[in-house]
Motif scaffolding. Structure first.
Motif, short mmCIF file in Angstrom:
data_model
loop_
_atom_site.label_atom_id
_atom_site.label_comp_id
_atom_site.label_asym_id
_atom_site.label_seq_id
_atom_site.Cartn_x
_atom_site.Cartn_y
_atom_site.Cartn_z
N THR A 36 0.88 -1.18 0.00
CA THR A 36 0.00 0.00 0.00
C THR A 36 0.91 1.23 0.00
O THR A 36 2.14 1.10 0.09
CB THR A 36 -0.92 0.05 1.24
OG1 THR A 36 -0.12 0.33 2.40
CG2 THR A 36 -1.68 -1.25 1.43
N CYS A 37 0.31 2.42 -0.05
CA CYS A 37 1.10 3.67 -0.02
C CYS A 37 2.06 3.66 1.16
O CYS A 37 3.21 4.07 1.05
CB CYS A 37 0.19 4.89 0.15
SG CYS A 37 -1.40 4.85 -0.67
N VAL A 38 1.55 3.20 2.29
CA VAL A 38 2.33 3.23 3.53
C VAL A 38 3.58 2.37 3.41
O VAL A 38 4.65 2.77 3.85
CB VAL A 38 1.44 2.78 4.71
CG1 VAL A 38 2.26 2.51 5.96
CG2 VAL A 38 0.39 3.85 4.99
N ALA B 272 6.14 6.91 -11.63
CA ALA B 272 6.79 6.62 -10.34
C ALA B 272 6.19 5.39 -9.69
O ALA B 272 6.89 4.62 -9.03
CB ALA B 272 6.64 7.82 -9.40
N MET B 273 4.88 5.21 -9.85
CA MET B 273 4.20 4.19 -9.08
C MET B 273 3.54 3.13 -9.94
O MET B 273 2.59 2.48 -9.56
CB MET B 273 3.24 4.85 -8.11
CG MET B 273 4.02 5.57 -7.02
SD MET B 273 3.02 6.63 -5.98
CE MET B 273 2.99 8.14 -6.93
N GLY B 274 4.11 2.94 -11.14
CA GLY B 274 3.76 1.78 -11.94
C GLY B 274 2.35 1.72 -12.49
O GLY B 274 1.75 0.65 -12.53
N ARG C 125 4.05 11.92 -14.40
CA ARG C 125 5.21 11.63 -13.56
C ARG C 125 4.84 10.73 -12.38
O ARG C 125 5.56 9.80 -12.04
CB ARG C 125 5.85 12.95 -13.09
CG ARG C 125 6.63 13.65 -14.21
CD ARG C 125 7.12 15.03 -13.80
NE ARG C 125 6.05 16.04 -13.81
CZ ARG C 125 6.21 17.29 -13.41
NH1 ARG C 125 7.38 17.71 -12.93
NH2 ARG C 125 5.20 18.15 -13.46
N HIS C 126 3.71 11.01 -11.74
CA HIS C 126 3.27 10.13 -10.64
C HIS C 126 2.95 8.73 -11.19
O HIS C 126 3.22 7.73 -10.54
CB HIS C 126 2.05 10.71 -9.92
CG HIS C 126 2.39 11.82 -8.97
ND1 HIS C 126 1.93 11.84 -7.67
CD2 HIS C 126 3.12 12.93 -9.11
CE1 HIS C 126 2.39 12.93 -7.06
NE2 HIS C 126 3.10 13.62 -7.92
N GLY C 127 2.35 8.70 -12.38
CA GLY C 127 2.01 7.41 -12.99
C GLY C 127 3.25 6.55 -13.19
O GLY C 127 3.27 5.37 -12.86
C1 HEC Z 1 5.54 0.53 -4.95
C2 HEC Z 1 5.78 1.57 -3.99
C3 HEC Z 1 4.82 2.75 -3.95
C4 HEC Z 1 3.48 2.71 -3.66
C5 HEC Z 1 2.60 1.52 -3.40
C6 HEC Z 1 3.05 4.09 -3.66
N1 HEC Z 1 4.10 4.92 -3.94
FE1 HEC Z 1 4.07 6.92 -4.04
N2 HEC Z 1 5.90 6.94 -4.86
C7 HEC Z 1 6.72 5.83 -5.00
C8 HEC Z 1 7.93 6.22 -5.69
C9 HEC Z 1 9.09 5.31 -6.06
C10 HEC Z 1 7.83 7.62 -5.93
C11 HEC Z 1 8.86 8.53 -6.59
C12 HEC Z 1 9.88 8.89 -5.57
C13 HEC Z 1 10.97 9.78 -6.14
O1 HEC Z 1 10.73 11.01 -6.25
O2 HEC Z 1 12.04 9.28 -6.42
C14 HEC Z 1 6.54 8.03 -5.40
C15 HEC Z 1 6.05 9.33 -5.43
C16 HEC Z 1 4.94 9.76 -4.71
C17 HEC Z 1 4.57 11.13 -4.48
C18 HEC Z 1 5.28 12.34 -5.05
C19 HEC Z 1 6.48 12.65 -4.27
C20 HEC Z 1 7.39 13.62 -4.97
O3 HEC Z 1 8.59 13.35 -4.97
O4 HEC Z 1 6.95 14.64 -5.51
C21 HEC Z 1 3.45 11.13 -3.69
C22 HEC Z 1 2.70 12.33 -3.17
C23 HEC Z 1 3.11 9.75 -3.45
N3 HEC Z 1 4.04 8.95 -4.08
C24 HEC Z 1 2.01 9.31 -2.70
C25 HEC Z 1 1.54 8.00 -2.74
C26 HEC Z 1 0.23 7.57 -2.30
C27 HEC Z 1 -0.80 8.45 -1.68
C28 HEC Z 1 0.15 6.24 -2.57
C29 HEC Z 1 -1.03 5.31 -2.38
C30 HEC Z 1 -2.27 5.69 -3.03
C31 HEC Z 1 1.42 5.82 -3.08
N4 HEC Z 1 2.23 6.91 -3.19
C32 HEC Z 1 1.76 4.50 -3.40
C33 HEC Z 1 6.44 4.56 -4.57
C34 HEC Z 1 5.19 4.13 -4.16
#
Ligand code: HEC
Ligand code: HEC
Ligand code: HEC
Ligand code: HEC
Ligand code: HEC
Ligand code: HEC
Ligand code: HEC
Ligand code: HEC
Length: 484
Positions: free
Chosen positions: A252-254, A412-414, A408-410
């Motif tokens: 999860t996000c956490v 980052a998080m697959g 970019r968020h897309g």
């Molecule tokens: C598989 C692991 C993973 C999960 C699950 C995930 N994230 Fe992320 N998230 C990342 C990564 C990797 C980045 C990019 C980090 C970087 O800047 O290098 C990112 C970036 C972000 C950012 C932007 C940060 C920035 O650098 O500007 C936010 C906000 C965020 N995530 C929130 C969330 C939330 C809310 C969820 C759940 C709905 C979530 N993430 C789920 C791995 C994850």
């Protein structure tokens, strides 16, 4: 495409214990149990079991009730507190701030205190006042922005709370005691459960929509897909929640932003593991600066790197002494540590490389040329300095903010679907609107010159220079793509 992260590795000092290998659950509660659970507090429970039974019921099912932490232990106040009220013979405050929780939960309070979350209101006030002023109004601010970012809680003369500023549990709320944020933005009251806060919904309440489309991204990622099927197997109620040990079905996000993995402890500072700033007009990698008083800020790698002991400005404008710096690589390593509990090293590095490539493509192909052109239009007086009063400003904003953030968020998080949606929106605003609006603002000749200099002269946009090339996608039946 090259990966800056690699070259930045290992050059910087890091405060030992930041991404550390300490025991997973050190000093969970700072006070000992003789300091709470007074008889006076029992009177609150008795009366509130009748006057607000639902709320009291939530508390009765909580870890706090089990540990005998009662209403007064959280709501107690001192006569000198601005929001103190006399209530049924006790001095209480309705607001229970992070500082109040921090009496017993010192570790979480200290981590939350320096985090980007705690600065979420300051950031609106500092960085983009035009947006809230021009698009919003006080009422939109109260019911929109402030619900996520936080309000400045105002206390009226009689100690009661100003309805324009409360109820509010925004993440960067400014409390009457000066502390920032609200612990109940993730931990719903009055249960204050950690299992509930581990759910994606604890974050997507705020992290959805144009500022931070992470709900949309997560739900369309493979992790989100597995979450839908396997949430019952995630062991959310576990006391410890270590990736790969207490759960493995998905993340999860956490898990990625706060959670424990291997010997890395969980943290209440959500921004520590992010190497980039993905919400900027042009993304740059970010150092994390840790000040001697525990406060933190990010600093772009395009800025000079401060030394230990040097004074630099903090987020709130005051000066702070630098205690340690975490490089983007260090932050990336902390993020990757989680992945490695379930994926191989090669898989993880490649997934990160695919992400970095999208950010670099966005920067080089769209963000930098668009930014350079906007700057030239402003400095030549072809646009008014007032933001958002000309169509091209709107296009530019949507290009990097809404669409560019989604792509970019897309990546980052697959989420393939949001990466593509975001990028195709960026492309269509850029080619479909931005280019013609440059000519509108600058006139044909100056417009053409700007376009040639920043766009059609670049390898990313070379396709524009071949207007006679056949393109079968429009369905006119010309046949194959001409690849020469
Ligand atoms: C598989 C692991 C993973 C999960 C699950 C995930 N994230 Fe992320 N998230 C990342 C990564 C990797 C980045 C990019 C980090 C970087 O800047 O290098 C990112 C970036 C972000 C950012 C932007 C940060 C920035 O650098 O500007 C936010 C906000 C965020 N995530 C929130 C969330 C939330 C809310 C969820 C759940 C709905 C979530 N993430 C789920 C791995 C994850
Ligand atoms: C004899 C009954 C009684 C006792 C004892 C009592 N309360 Fe209340 N409390 C109420 C009622 C009734 C209200 C609702 C008043 C209202 O609607 O404004 C209330 C309101 C509150 C509020 C909300 C105030 C606001 O700003 O809206 C808080 C917080 C609160 N009580 C906490 C406590 C705590 C903590 C104690 C113990 C020290 C306590 N109460 C003891 C009856 C009681
Ligand atoms: C773990 C700390 C904690 C405990 C224990 C606790 N509260 Fe609260 N309570 C809070 C927080 C946090 C808020 C949200 C106030 C804010 O915005 O900061 C709150 C809000 C309230 C409110 C106003 C919000 C509403 O929904 O009406 C009332 C009334 C209240 N508490 C009563 C109680 C009573 C009665 C008990 C005991 C049965 C109790 N609280 C126990 C932390 C606590
Ligand atoms: C649904 C919750 C929500 C609402 C409503 C909301 N925001 Fe945000 N905002 C966020 C989140 C979450 C982020 C963090 C994005 C990130 O870092 O990935 C953010 C980021 C920002 C940023 C920083 C962007 C950057 O440069 O990183 C600004 C400025 C901002 N919001 C202003 C506003 C204003 C002004 C409003 C009201 C007109 C508003 N927001 C409404 C949740 C919200
Ligand atoms: C961004 C969301 C968020 C905010 C804000 C937040 N928490 Fe948490 N909290 C969590 C999550 C998620 C967990 C579970 C972490 C884990 O799995 O290790 C947690 C766990 C906890 C725990 C249990 C720790 C343990 O090891 O058993 C305590 C105590 C706690 N939080 C207190 C606080 C306090 C105090 C604040 C305000 C200063 C706060 N939280 C603010 C999300 C949050
Ligand atoms: C008077 C001391 C005290 C105060 C004040 C206090 N807590 Fe707690 N908290 C405890 C104790 C004791 C436990 C249970 C022991 C444990 O889990 O380590 C606990 C447990 C928790 C947990 C873990 C719940 C779970 O699911 O296991 C969370 C989350 C939490 N508190 C959040 C908060 C928040 C948020 C506040 C402020 C609104 C707060 N606490 C105020 C003493 C306190
Ligand atoms: C009440 C609204 C709210 C909730 C709930 C919330 N966030 Fe945030 N989050 C924000 C806002 C607003 C920002 C932007 C803060 C800033 O830039 O100063 C932010 C920033 C972030 C960032 C940092 C982005 C960066 O610039 O480095 C991450 C990562 C993040 N949140 C993850 C989470 C996770 C994970 C959860 C759930 C456990 C969560 N958030 C819950 C509102 C929220
Ligand atoms: C708790 C275990 C766990 C952790 C930790 C984890 N993942 Fe995953 N991941 C999974 C599962 C399960 C799948 C779905 C497997 C499949 O493709 O069938 C998955 C799928 C993926 C996919 C899609 C693979 C494909 O073939 O399309 C990517 C990309 C990915 N993860 C990246 C990451 C990254 C990056 C991190 C760390 C930031 C991470 N994961 C952390 C369990 C995890």
């Amino acid at each position: 495409m090259k990966h800056h992260l690699q070259s930045l590795s290992c050059t910087l000092v890091l405060l030992a214990g930041l991404f550390n290998a300490l025991p997973l659950q050190a000093d969970k509660v700072t006070l000992d149990s003789s300091s709470w659970g007074s008889a006076e507090g029992q009177a609150c429970v008795d009366c509130h079991s009748k006057s607000s039974a639902g709320l009291t019921h939530q508390w009765k099912n909580s870890a706090h009730a089990l540990a005998n932490v009662n209403c007064l232990d959280c709501h107690q106040a001192y006569q000198e507190d601005v929001d103190a009220i006399e209530h049924e013979g006790s001095i209480i405050a309705t607001i229970v701030s992070p500082k109040d929780c921090g009496r017993c939960h010192e570790t979480e309070y200290q981590q939350q205190k320096g985090s980007v979350h705690s600065k979420a209101l300051t950031i609106i006030q500092n960085r983009m006042p035009a947006l809230s002023e021009h698009f919003g109004s006080p009422s939109i601010n109260d019911a929109g922005c402030a619900k996520c970012h936080g309000s400045t809680v105002k206390v009226r003369g009689d100690g009661t709370l100003d309805p324009a500023s409360w109820p509010n549990s925004g993440i960067g709320r400014i409390n009457p005691d000066g502390s920032l944020g609200s612990c109940s933005s993730c931990h719903g009251r009055h249960q204050f459960s950690k299992a509930q806060a581990r759910e994606p919904a604890a974050c997507t309440y705020c992290h959805s929509g144009p500022d931070s489309p992470d709900k949309e991204v997560y739900e369309s990622s493979k992790h989100g897909m597995m979450y839908e099927s396997h949430k019952a197997r995630l062991n959310m109620d576990s006391d410890q929640w270590v990736a790969g040990k207490d759960y493995s079905a998905t993340v999860t996000c956490v898990s990625c932003h706060m959670g424990a993995a291997g010997n890395m402890k969980s943290t209440h500072d959500v921004g520590m593991r992010d190497a980039w700033n993905l919400n900027a007009a042009v993304s740059t990698q970010q150092y994390l600066i840790i000040f001697e008083d525990g406060d933190k800020r990010e600093l772009s790698t395009t800025e000079p790197l401060p030394r230990r002991g040097e004074s630099i400005s903090k987020m709130d404008g005051s000066m702070g002494k630098v205690k340690a710096v975490a490089s983007p690589q260090r932050r990336r390593d902390a993020m990757s540590k989680t992945c490695l509990e379930c994926h191989s090293k090669g898989f993880t590095n490649n997934a990160m490389a695919q992400f970095d490539n999208v950010v670099e493509l966005f920067n080089e192909k769209y963000a930098k040329p668009a930014q350079a052109i906007m700057q030239e239009l402003y400095s030549a007086g072809l646009l008014t300095p007032l933001p958002f009063d000309e169509p091209i400003e709107m296009t530019y904003w949507n290009l990097w903010h809404s669409s560019g953030t989604l792509a970019r968020h897309g990546a980052a998080m697959g989420s393939p679907s949001m990466t593509w949606k975001g990028m195709s929106e960026v492309g269509s605003s850029f080619y479909g609107k931005f280019i013609s609006q440059i000519r509108e603002a600058a006139g044909q000749d100056k417009g053409d010159a700007l376009i040639k200099q920043h766009i059609s002269g670049s390898k990313h946009h070379d396709w524009l220079n071949h207007p006679n090339k056949a393109n079968p996608i429009l369905g006119f039946g010309q046949g194959k793509v001409d690849n020469d």
